[in-house]
Design a protein around this motif. Structure first.
Motif, short mmCIF file in Angstrom:
data_model
loop_
_atom_site.label_atom_id
_atom_site.label_comp_id
_atom_site.label_asym_id
_atom_site.label_seq_id
_atom_site.Cartn_x
_atom_site.Cartn_y
_atom_site.Cartn_z
N GLU A 142 1.02 -1.37 -0.08
CA GLU A 142 0.25 -0.59 -0.40
C GLU A 142 1.16 1.34 -0.10
O GLU A 142 1.85 1.32 1.17
CB GLU A 142 -0.39 0.16 0.98
CG GLU A 142 -2.00 -1.01 1.27
CD GLU A 142 -2.99 -1.23 2.41
OE1 GLU A 142 -3.27 0.65 2.43
OE2 GLU A 142 -3.47 -2.02 2.99
N TRP A 144 1.75 5.13 -0.37
CA TRP A 144 1.27 6.61 0.23
C TRP A 144 1.07 7.83 -1.16
O TRP A 144 2.77 7.72 -1.69
CB TRP A 144 1.81 7.24 1.27
CG TRP A 144 2.03 6.82 2.36
CD1 TRP A 144 2.00 5.32 3.08
CD2 TRP A 144 0.34 7.09 3.18
NE1 TRP A 144 1.45 5.12 4.48
CE2 TRP A 144 0.29 6.38 4.64
CE3 TRP A 144 -0.50 8.49 3.39
CZ2 TRP A 144 -0.74 6.31 5.49
CZ3 TRP A 144 -1.36 8.60 4.21
CH2 TRP A 144 -1.45 7.46 5.12
N GLU A 154 -2.76 10.04 0.43
CA GLU A 154 -3.55 8.97 1.19
C GLU A 154 -2.72 7.66 0.79
O GLU A 154 -1.72 7.59 -0.39
CB GLU A 154 -5.10 8.88 -0.31
CG GLU A 154 -4.57 9.98 -1.14
CD GLU A 154 -6.00 9.08 -1.89
OE1 GLU A 154 -5.94 8.87 -3.36
OE2 GLU A 154 -7.33 9.75 -1.43
N LYS A 155 -3.31 6.43 1.15
CA LYS A 155 -1.95 5.15 0.46
C LYS A 155 -3.36 4.29 -0.10
O LYS A 155 -4.50 4.56 -0.18
CB LYS A 155 -2.41 3.85 1.91
CG LYS A 155 -1.44 3.55 2.60
CD LYS A 155 -0.74 3.01 3.97
CE LYS A 155 -2.08 3.02 4.48
NZ LYS A 155 -1.63 2.15 5.76
N LYS A 156 -2.31 3.78 -1.03
CA LYS A 156 -3.57 2.50 -2.02
C LYS A 156 -2.40 1.59 -2.63
O LYS A 156 -1.22 1.97 -2.53
CB LYS A 156 -4.16 3.59 -3.40
CG LYS A 156 -4.83 4.60 -3.48
CD LYS A 156 -5.33 4.93 -4.66
CE LYS A 156 -5.78 5.91 -5.20
NZ LYS A 156 -5.46 6.97 -6.24
N ARG A 157 -3.50 0.57 -2.86
CA ARG A 157 -2.56 -0.40 -2.77
C ARG A 157 -1.97 -0.23 -4.02
O ARG A 157 -2.90 0.13 -5.64
CB ARG A 157 -3.98 -1.60 -2.88
CG ARG A 157 -3.12 -2.71 -3.49
CD ARG A 157 -2.65 -3.56 -2.46
NE ARG A 157 -3.44 -4.26 -1.08
CZ ARG A 157 -3.12 -4.47 -0.09
NH1 ARG A 157 -1.50 -4.38 -0.30
NH2 ARG A 157 -3.62 -4.26 0.53
N SER A 159 -0.19 -0.53 -8.14
CA SER A 159 -0.97 -1.28 -9.03
C SER A 159 -0.30 -2.40 -9.51
O SER A 159 1.30 -2.97 -9.63
CB SER A 159 -0.45 -0.47 -10.34
OG SER A 159 0.35 -0.13 -11.41
#
Ligand code: GCU
Length: 419
Positions: A142, A144, A154-157, A159
């Motif tokens: 994840e 940032w 924000e934190k995202k998985r 790709s």
């Protein structure tokens, strides 16, 4: 035309050696009371603790103790990774005692065909564990994003398509073939790299300030990342496959600053490698060459402690300079590396830190630095304080890794014994 003047400097930076101001470095071997330190016992019991304290107070800030209890979980294991030559483990390591404390995910590759335990390189990565290699078995980190245009970070998985995008910096197969393990962690797991008043990452889980105001010596992000590396070391002490006496800590750029501070604060790291770490890393602040203290504190207000701001355009007042950071690592081997086109990081200033740490290394019985002259491009100098400046830009390259592996072979001799 010298290389340094051929590369144009940003408006507020100097790339001209002739314009480096005159400066006097604090002597690492003169104690606060004015007494000179001339035996190893005095360095260890008196002067080293003084210098460590100065760096905590004025530069990186004060980190908390390790969590009382080491909590970790093996979240995946594949004994046939990389076509069967390696075992890949992923370990979630808790960064505090409280149930809601964050965890960091250690990705660990270990060579299969050698006797255990093995020596290991440990380094943080910038973009997620899955970016260091295209291996589809690596869990997508994840990641940032930095805040921009009024949007919060924000934190995202990560790709699928970002798998392996930083692979040029992580020659995993080469490391494995040479008998070493590699451990890496996404640095944002420990603290996201933007200034949010220390509300996310590990800081809020450990900061117990009485007043609302953050103390001027509270730990910044570099200290937090380094503290995270020490938590990986806590885990290595429990992993029978890892030779905890042979762990090399390595980092590039801001993460090179981090590996130096990790090496200075945690004597369990047996080899400390700084790749293009520059200002606040291996480069001497007083030279005001390339990136300066004021610039770094302005661009990255979360990296250092509040007190470091006092030295903006006021480097001469610093009670330390970065040669004393190198000295804190002594007598353990250190490797400082620069890149010729990376004038922002001040290659000569990085070399000079090593040179001026030499008296401490010699006092402690090592061979110190092998040359008083700055080595030529692509001609590494190897001894307790190793140094090279290679052709090219700010990066972590195959050339850099080749040198680090050779150096590790020498230091950890016989480590790559076939099973
Ligand atoms: C910026 C910063 C440097 C840092 C580098 C990096 O250039 O000014 O201090 O080392 O980023 O981490 O890549």
């Amino acid at each position: 035309l010298s290389l340094s003047t051929a590369i144009s400097a940003p408006p507020d930076a100097n790339y001209d050696e002739a314009k480096v101001p005159e400066y006097t470095l604090p002597d690492p071997l003169v104690a606060a009371d004015g007494a000179s330190v001339d035996d190893p016992a005095e360095w260890i019991s008196k002067r080293r603790p003084e210098i460590l304290e100065l760096f905590k107070t004025h530069v990186y800030g004060r980190s908390p103790d390790a969590p009382k209890r080491l909590q970790y979980e093996l979240t995946s294991i594949d004994r046939q990774a990389l076509g069967g030559k390696a075992t890949r483990k992923e370990i979630a390591i808790k960064l505090g005692d409280a149930p809601n404390a964050p965890s960091m995910n250690l990705l660990l590759y270990l060579p299969n065909d050698v006797s255990k335990p093995v020596p290991v390189f440990l380094g943080l990565n910038f973009k997620g564990n899955h970016t260091i290699h295209s291996d589809p078995g690596i869990t997508l980190s994840e990641v940032w994003s930095r805040p921009s245009k009024g949007r919060a970070g924000e934190k995202k998985r990560g790709s699928e398509k970002s798998r392996g995008t930083s692979a040029s910096r992580w020659p995993v197969e080469t490391i494995i073939d040479r008998g070493y393990g590699l451990g890496t962690i996404y640095y944002g797991d420990i603290d996201p790299d933007f200034h949010d008043g220390f509300k996310n990452g590990v800081h809020p889980h450990h900061d117990k300030h009485e007043s609302a105001e953050r103390p001027a010596d509270a730990w910044g992000s570099i200290a937090a990342w380094a503290w995270g590396l020490s938590r990986a070391m806590d885990y290595f002490e429990r992993d029978d496959d890892v030779d905890q006496k042979k762990v090399a800590v390595l980092g590039h750029s801001r993460l090179g600053k981090t590996s130096l501070w990790a090496g200075a604060t945690d004597p369990r790291f047996a080899l400390v490698i700084s790749n293009d770490s520059g200002c606040g890393g291996a480069a001497l602040s007083r030279r005001r060459f390339g990136e300066k203290v004021k610039r770094i504190n302005t661009s990255f207000p979360h990296w250092f402690c509040g007190n470091f701001d006092k030295y903006n355009d006021n480097e001469a007042a610093l009670p330390v300079d970065q040669h004393m950071l190198i000295a804190l690592i002594a007598p353990r081997p250190v490797y400082i590396a620069s890149a010729a086109e990376d004038q922002w990081a001040d290659p000569r200033g990085e070399f000079l830190s090593g040179l001026h740490a030499d008296p401490v290394y010699r006092l402690l019985g090592t061979d110190g630095i092998a040359t008083k002259e700055m080595p030529k491009v692509d001609q590494p100098s190897h001894s307790a304080i190793s140094y090279h400046v290679r052709t090219g830009k700010h990066d972590l390259t195959a050339f850099d890794w080749g040198q680090y592996l050779d150096r590790a072979d020498t230091i950890f001799q016989g480590s790559a014994t076939p099973a």
